[in-house]
Design a protein around this motif. Structure first.
Motif, PDB file in Angstrom:
ATOM      1  N   VAL A  23     -12.505   3.842   2.882  1.00  0.00           N
ATOM      2  CA  VAL A  23     -12.351   2.403   2.677  1.00  0.00           C
ATOM      3  C   VAL A  23     -13.447   1.954   1.722  1.00  0.00           C
ATOM      4  O   VAL A  23     -14.613   2.330   1.883  1.00  0.00           O
ATOM      5  CB  VAL A  23     -12.453   1.629   4.012  1.00  0.00           C
TER       6      VAL A  23
ATOM      7  N   ASN B  11      -3.646  -0.232  -3.385  1.00  0.00           N
ATOM      8  CA  ASN B  11      -4.002  -0.403  -1.968  1.00  0.00           C
ATOM      9  C   ASN B  11      -5.117  -1.433  -1.777  1.00  0.00           C
ATOM     10  O   ASN B  11      -6.094  -1.202  -1.064  1.00  0.00           O
ATOM     11  CB  ASN B  11      -4.421   0.927  -1.349  1.00  0.00           C
TER      12      ASN B  11
ATOM     13  N   ILE C 110      -4.884   1.878   9.658  1.00  0.00           N
ATOM     14  CA  ILE C 110      -6.069   1.877   8.797  1.00  0.00           C
ATOM     15  C   ILE C 110      -6.861   3.174   8.925  1.00  0.00           C
ATOM     16  O   ILE C 110      -7.489   3.632   7.964  1.00  0.00           O
ATOM     17  CB  ILE C 110      -6.968   0.650   9.084  1.00  0.00           C
TER      18      ILE C 110
ATOM     19  N   PHE D  88      -6.410   6.286   6.449  1.00  0.00           N
ATOM     20  CA  PHE D  88      -6.964   6.357   5.095  1.00  0.00           C
ATOM     21  C   PHE D  88      -8.177   7.287   5.069  1.00  0.00           C
ATOM     22  O   PHE D  88      -8.945   7.361   6.034  1.00  0.00           O
ATOM     23  CB  PHE D  88      -7.357   4.968   4.600  1.00  0.00           C
TER      24      PHE D  88
ATOM     25  N   CYS E 112       0.837  -1.204   0.000  1.00  0.00           N
ATOM     26  CA  CYS E 112       0.000   0.000   0.000  1.00  0.00           C
ATOM     27  C   CYS E 112       0.871   1.253   0.000  1.00  0.00           C
ATOM     28  O   CYS E 112       1.890   1.326   0.690  1.00  0.00           O
ATOM     29  CB  CYS E 112      -0.921   0.007   1.222  1.00  0.00           C
TER      30      CYS E 112
ATOM     31  N   LEU F 237      -8.401   2.715   0.565  1.00  0.00           N
ATOM     32  CA  LEU F 237      -8.043   1.331   0.845  1.00  0.00           C
ATOM     33  C   LEU F 237      -9.214   0.455   0.393  1.00  0.00           C
ATOM     34  O   LEU F 237     -10.363   0.724   0.743  1.00  0.00           O
ATOM     35  CB  LEU F 237      -7.788   1.130   2.343  1.00  0.00           C
TER      36      LEU F 237
END
Length: 610
Positions: A232, A205, A226, A229, A180, A186
C-alpha cells in the motif's frame, strides 16, 4: 435476540480504533479517547472499557463521554451480532441504478484539473435539486453501490454546514474500489479529489478513504480485499510535517506500507495541489519514489558503518594484561567492578580514574562510602608514587604517608580541570530541589565534558535515589547509566558488592538485581590473594561484550599493591608509573639542563675568541 457482550468484540473494536491498549484488571485502556482524541494536550490513557460489564468512560472532564460498549460500537460503525438477519439490516441498501452525471459536476471538477472523461468514469454527479452539492458514489469490488459522500462547493454553505457529509447508515468502504485491477499496489489518498487526480494521471488502483483521516472503521468491511495487495502506498495530506493516514494504516495493516516522500510533495498539501501546480509527471514521480516506512529503531545492516574495533577510541586502564584482554574501556560502555568488601575495589577505581586523567580525559567520582578528603588523599598518593612520598610515624608508631607540599601543589594543578567529585554534603540539605544523581551526572557531562564516571558503589548510589521497588530501581538505574554512556559517548565504571564471601565470584553473585550484569558491557572482579603466592591480588574478566575474551580460571591477572602509595600494578612488571604532573617536571628539568649546557658551550666559545 439481543446482543451478548463478548470480550473479543471489545478487543477487536479497540484494535480497529486504536490498537495501542493496555489492560489493568478488568479495564481496557485506550491510548486515546476515540471521541476527544485526548484533547489539545493529547492526554493518554484517559478512556477505558470494562471487559466484564461493557461500560466505557472518558476521564477527561472536558469530554466525559460514557455509556455501554454497544453505543461505542454504534458510534464508530463497528458491526455487532444482534441475532438473525442483523447484518442485512445494519446498513442501508442503496438503489443500484445508473447514475446521471450532471454538467455542474463536470465543470466544477475541471477547475481542479479533472477531465470530463474521468468524472464520467467514476460517476461523479450533483444532487438533482441542489447542483452545488457534489455526489461521490462508492462502489465495492463487485460494482455494488454501498456508500455515498457529499461535498458542498458553495462557500456560504460550507461555512454554514461544513464541507463534507455522508449518506446515513451506509457501509463505509474505499472510493474507487470498483476500478482496481490486480493486487500489486494500492495507492490510498485522504480525499476523493486526490484519488481522482491520481486516476487522471494514469496511476492504477487509486482509492480514497470514506470519512477523512480519523475514520478507519472501513477496514472492518474491506479487510479480506485490502490485505490481498502486496503493498500500500499512502498519499495522504501533508500537514504540520506529517502525512495523514500513514501512522494508522502502517500500524493496522499486516502488509508492506510505503509513503510518498516529504520532498515529493514539493511544498504542497495534497496530490491535487501538486498536480495543478507541477503537472502529471510530479504525481507519477511521487508514487514511484514512495518508500517503505522504516520500523522505529530498525535500519539496514548495510547502512551501518564498518568499524575497526581496535581503532575505536577508548581509555587505557594502565594494566597491560587487562588492556590486552578487553582492549581498554571503550566510550559508550558501562563497566561493572565487583569484589568482596574491603579488598580494594575503591583503590583500584581511583587508580583507573587517574589513568583517564593522565590521558587528558575529565572524570567524575561519586563515593557513597568515603569522605571527599579521603578520596582525594588516596588519589594524591597514587598520583605521587612511592618515590615522592614521605613516611612518618604517628603516636602509635604506625606509618603515615604524606606528600611534600610543593609536589602536592603540582599534582593539584595537573588535575584541576580534569577531576571532579560528587559533593555528598549536599545530601544533608533539606532542599526540595535536590537533583537526582543521574541528573547531576548528565549535567556534569554537559558542563565539564566528563568522559569517565566512577560510581562507588551501587548500593549507596541507590540510597541517593530511593524507589518503591529496590531491585527494579537498581535495574532502571543501570539502564539509565547505559543510556547516558551511549548518548554522550562516555565510560561508566560502577562498583557493586557480591553476595558470596568465600567462593570465587561469578556474574550471578553480584548483589542486587540479577539484571545488572545483563545490562553492563564488562564485568571485572578484583580480590586479594590470601595464599601469599608472590602477588597481592587478582583481577578477573567475567564478561566482555565487545570481544568476548575472558580470563580463564587459574589465569587471572596478578597484581601487586603498595601500602605506601596505594598503587596497584601488574606483578609481571617492576616499572613504576610516572603520571603527567611528574613527567612535566622531569621535562622541565631536562630542558633546564640542556639550557645550562648550551650556555656553557657558548661561554667557552666566547672565551676562546677573547
Amino acid at each position: 435476540m439481543g446482543y451478548e457482550l463478548k470480550q473479543s468484540d471489545i478487543l477487536d473494536l479497540a484494535h480497529t480504533l486504536d490498537g495501542r491498549t493496555r489492560q489493568k484488571g478488568d479495564e481496557l485502556f485506550f491510548q486515546y479517547c476515540p471521541y476527544c482524541h485526548g484533547g489539545q494536550s493529547r492526554d493518554k490513557n484517559t478512556f477505558s472499557v470494562n471487559l466484564q460489564t461493557g461500560t466505557f468512560h472518558c476521564f477527561r472532564s472536558s469530554c466525559g463521554r460514557s455509556g455501554h460498549f454497544v453505543e461505542l460500537a454504534r458510534d464508530f460503525g463497528y458491526q455487532l451480532d444482534f441475532g438473525e438477519n442483523w447484518r442485512e439490516k445494519k446498513f442501508k441498501r442503496l438503489p443500484q441504478k445508473e447514475i446521471t452525471v450532471r454538467d455542474p459536476a463536470v465543470e466544477w471538477l475541471k477547475t481542479r484539473g479533472i477531465s470530463e472523461e474521468t468524472t464520467r468514469l467514476y460517476h461523479i454527479t450533483t444532487r438533482k435539486k441542489d447542483k452545488s452539492v457534489l455526489v461521490f458514489p462508492f462502489y465495492n469490488e463487485n460494482h455494488v453501490l454501498e456508500f455515498v459522500k457529499y461535498r458542498n462547493t458553495d462557500p456560504q454553505r460550507i461555512k454554514d454546514h461544513g464541507k463534507e457529509f455522508c449518506e446515513k447508515d451506509t457501509k463505509p468502504i474505499l472510493f474507487g474500489m470498483d476500478h482496481c485491477q490486480g493486487f500489486e499496489r494500492l495507492v490510498i489518498t485522504e480525499g476523493q479529489i486526490d484519488s481522482l487526480t491520481l486516476a487522471e494521471c494514469g496511476v492504477k488502483n487509486a482509492v480514497s478513504v470514506p470519512t477523512g483521516c480519523k475514520g478507519f472503521t472501513f477496514l472492518n468491511y474491506i479487510w479480506d480485499w485490502i490485505t490481498k495487495f502486496s503493498e500500500v502506498v499512502v498519499f495522504g495530506d501533508h500537514e504540520n510535517g506529517r502525512i495523514t493516514l500513514l501512522d494508522e494504516l502502517q500500524r493496522k495493516l499486516p502488509i508492506k506500507v510505503k509513503a510518498v516522500r516529504e520532498e515529493d510533495y514539493l511544498g504542497e498539501k495534497d496530490a491535487n495541489d501538486i498536480y495543478q501546480k507541477y503537472g502529471r509527471q510530479a504525481i507519477l514521480t511521487a508514487v514511484e519514489n514512495a518508500q517503505v516506512v522504516p520500523v522505529k529503531c530498525v535500519k539496514r545492516l548495510s547502512d551501518v558503518k564498518s568499524v575497526d574495533l581496535s581503532a575505536l577510541p577508548k581509555i587505557r586502564t594502565g594494566l597491560q594484561e587487562l588492556d590486552q584482554i578487553i582492549g581498554g574501556f571503550y566510550f559508550g560502555q558501562v563497566i561493572l567492578l565487583t569484589g568482596r568488601r574491603g579488598e580494594g575495589k575503591s583503590t583500584l577505581l581511583s587508580q583507573l580514574d587517574l589513568e583517564a586523567i593522565d590521558q587528558g580525559y575529565a572524570t567524575l567520582i561519586y563515593s557513597g562510602e568515603l569522605a571527599d578528603y579521603h578520596v582525594k588523599n588516596w588519589m594524591d598518593l597514587q598520583a605521587a608514587g612511592p618515590d615522592n612520598i614521605q613516611v612518618n610515624y604517628d603516636e602509635n608508631n604506625q606509618p603515615v604517608s604524606s606528600i611534600p607540599a610543593d609536589m602536592l601543589h603540582k599534582i593539584n594543578e595537573w588535575y584541576t580541570d580534569l577531576a571532579y567529585i560528587y559533593d555528598n554534603n549536599i545530601l544533608n540539605d533539606d532542599s526540595s530541589e535536590l537533583e537526582s544523581l543521574l541528573d547531576t551526572i548528565e549535567a556534569s557531562i554537559q558542563r565539564y565534558d566528563i568522559k569517565l564516571i566512577c560510581i562507588d558503589n551501587l548500593m549507596t548510589a541507590m540510597d541517593a535515589m530511593p524507589g518503591e521497588d529496590f531491585y527494579q530501581a537498581q535495574s532502571q538505574f543501570v539502564k539509565q547509566l547505559k543510556k547516558l554512556a551511549v548518548k554522550y559517548d562516555v565510560v561508566v565504571i560502577l562498583v557493586a558488592h557480591p553476595r558470596k564471601t568465600k567462593e570465587a565470584i561469578s556474574n550471578d553473585d553480584v548483589s542486587g538485581s540479577s539484571d545488572i550484569t545483563n545490562r553492563v558491557d564488562v564485568v571485572l572482579s578484583y580480590s586479594r590473594d590470601e595464599n601469599n603466592s608472590g602477588w597481592d591480588g587478582t583481577l578477573s574478566v567475567l564478561k566482555n561484550r565487545l570481544t568476548g575474551k575472558l580470563t580463564p580460571k587459574g589465569q587471572e591477572i596478578k597484581l601487586l599493591y603498595s601500602g605506601k602509595s596505594k598503587r596497584i600494578r601488574p606483578a609481571s612488571s617492576d616499572k613504576g608509573k610516572v603520571y603527567g604532573w611528574e613527567m612535566k617536571e622531569r621535562m622541565q628539568l631536562m630542558n633546564l639542563d640542556n639550557m645550562k649546557s648550551f650556555h656553557m658551550e657558548e661561554w667557552e666559545d666566547l672565551t676562546d675568541e677573547l
